[in-house]
Write an enzyme that holds these catalytic residues in place. Structure first.
Site, short mmCIF file in Angstrom:
data_model
loop_
_atom_site.label_atom_id
_atom_site.label_comp_id
_atom_site.label_asym_id
_atom_site.label_seq_id
_atom_site.Cartn_x
_atom_site.Cartn_y
_atom_site.Cartn_z
N SER A 1 0.86 -1.19 0.00
CA SER A 1 0.00 0.00 0.00
C SER A 1 0.88 1.23 0.00
O SER A 1 2.05 1.17 0.42
CB SER A 1 -0.86 0.00 1.26
OG SER A 1 -1.48 1.26 1.45
N TYR B 1 -2.08 -1.28 10.60
CA TYR B 1 -2.11 -1.69 9.19
C TYR B 1 -0.88 -1.16 8.45
O TYR B 1 -0.20 -1.91 7.73
CB TYR B 1 -3.40 -1.15 8.56
CG TYR B 1 -3.53 -1.35 7.07
CD1 TYR B 1 -3.87 -2.60 6.54
CD2 TYR B 1 -3.34 -0.29 6.18
CE1 TYR B 1 -4.02 -2.77 5.17
CE2 TYR B 1 -3.49 -0.46 4.81
CZ TYR B 1 -3.83 -1.70 4.31
OH TYR B 1 -3.98 -1.88 2.96
#
Ligand code: NDP
Length: 244
Positions: free
Chosen positions: A136, A149
């Site tokens: 990401s 995360y």
């Protein structure tokens, strides 16, 4: 760009929904045989109807023993997409042990485990391979309430390099894709606040988020021999966000 994965077998984790699901479809359309690994059986049933011939495997990748049982004897795999992940949002001061452990087990530990299974098989066969870790842009920039995360994705940057370094001599390439928001189930969950979503979109130089297809195209490129000399790096699919 014409890609041809005929004669190759691919394994995609998190294949039930979103980016993983579309990656399975694209790989099959380009000739690969595909093992589709996910947690919710109904998703795999509907995917098998859409893509007859795929090999569905239903397992919780956060469970080490269950994963070993499900994938330990999976047989030859040439291409691996480590895509399964959870995004649990908590303010840093409220991060729980449960959310931390679950996030690292699914997002990072399963990448170690599934990649070990696949890479050992490749090395035994003396076959080349390509592994793509779906990371990401939050591996590089911060985002509200995503400390856990984004830590898993930051760690994935170094894991990608370490795997590329150790597996490279066996002709196994390892890379990541690093998307901005994609409006899948996960993307919509993270961007539940419409006003924040609009402001965030405007901070992207291209004034948009990424489409699932954009991410899948980068995954396919990194899996294919069109990227034969690329390993240990990542492709940003971020609509220019990190340039700003
Ligand atoms: P989705 O939530 O839409 O899909 C994730 C898939 O992974 C689901 O099928 C889910 O199954 C599966 N999965 C989750 N946990 C497990 C598990 N423990 N065992 C097996 N399968 C599991 O997510 P996306 O498609 O959006 O995300 C795919 C990847 O892209 C992730 O790595 C994510 O971090 C990354 N990413 C996503 C972005 C976004 O904005 N959407 C932005 C940047 C990166 P189930 O639903 O049954 O749990």
């Amino acid at each position: 760009m014409q890609l041809n994965f005929s004669g190759l077998r691919a394994l995609v984790t998190g294949a039930g929904k979103g980016i993983g699901r579309d990656t399975v479809k694209a790989l099959q359309a380009h000739g690969a045989r595909v093992v589709a690994v996910s947690r919710t059986n109904n998703d795999l049933v509907s995917l098998s109807k859409e893509c007859p011939g795929i090999e569905p495997v239903c397992v919780d990748l956060g469970d080490w023993e269950a994963t070993e049982r499900a994938l330990g004897g999976i047989g030859p795999v040439d291409l691996l997409v480590n895509n399964a992940a959870v995004a649990m949002q908590q303010p840093f001061l409220e991060v729980t042990k449960e959310a931390f452990d679950r996030s690292f087990d699914v997002n990072l530990r399963s990448v170690f485990q599934v990649s070990q299974i696949v890479a050992r098989g490749l090395i035994e066969r003396g076959a080349p391979g390509s592994i793509v870790n779906v990371s990401s842009m939050v591996a590089h920039v911060t985002f509200p309430y995503l400390s856990t995360y984004s830590s898993t994705k930051g760690a994935m940057t170094m894991l990608t390099k370490a795997m590329a370094f150790e597996l490279g001599p066996h002709q196994i390439r390892v890379n990541s894709v690093n998307p901005t928001v994609v409006l899948t189930a996960m993307g919509r969950q993270v961007l539940y606040d419409a006003e924040f979503a609009q402001k965030l979109k405007e901070r992207h130089p291209l004034r948009k988020f990424a489409e699932t297809e954009d991410v899948v195209n980068s995954i396919l490129f990194l899996l294919s021999d069109r990227s034969a000399s690329t390993s240990g790096g990542g492709i940003l699919v971020d609509a220019g966000y990190l340039a700003s």
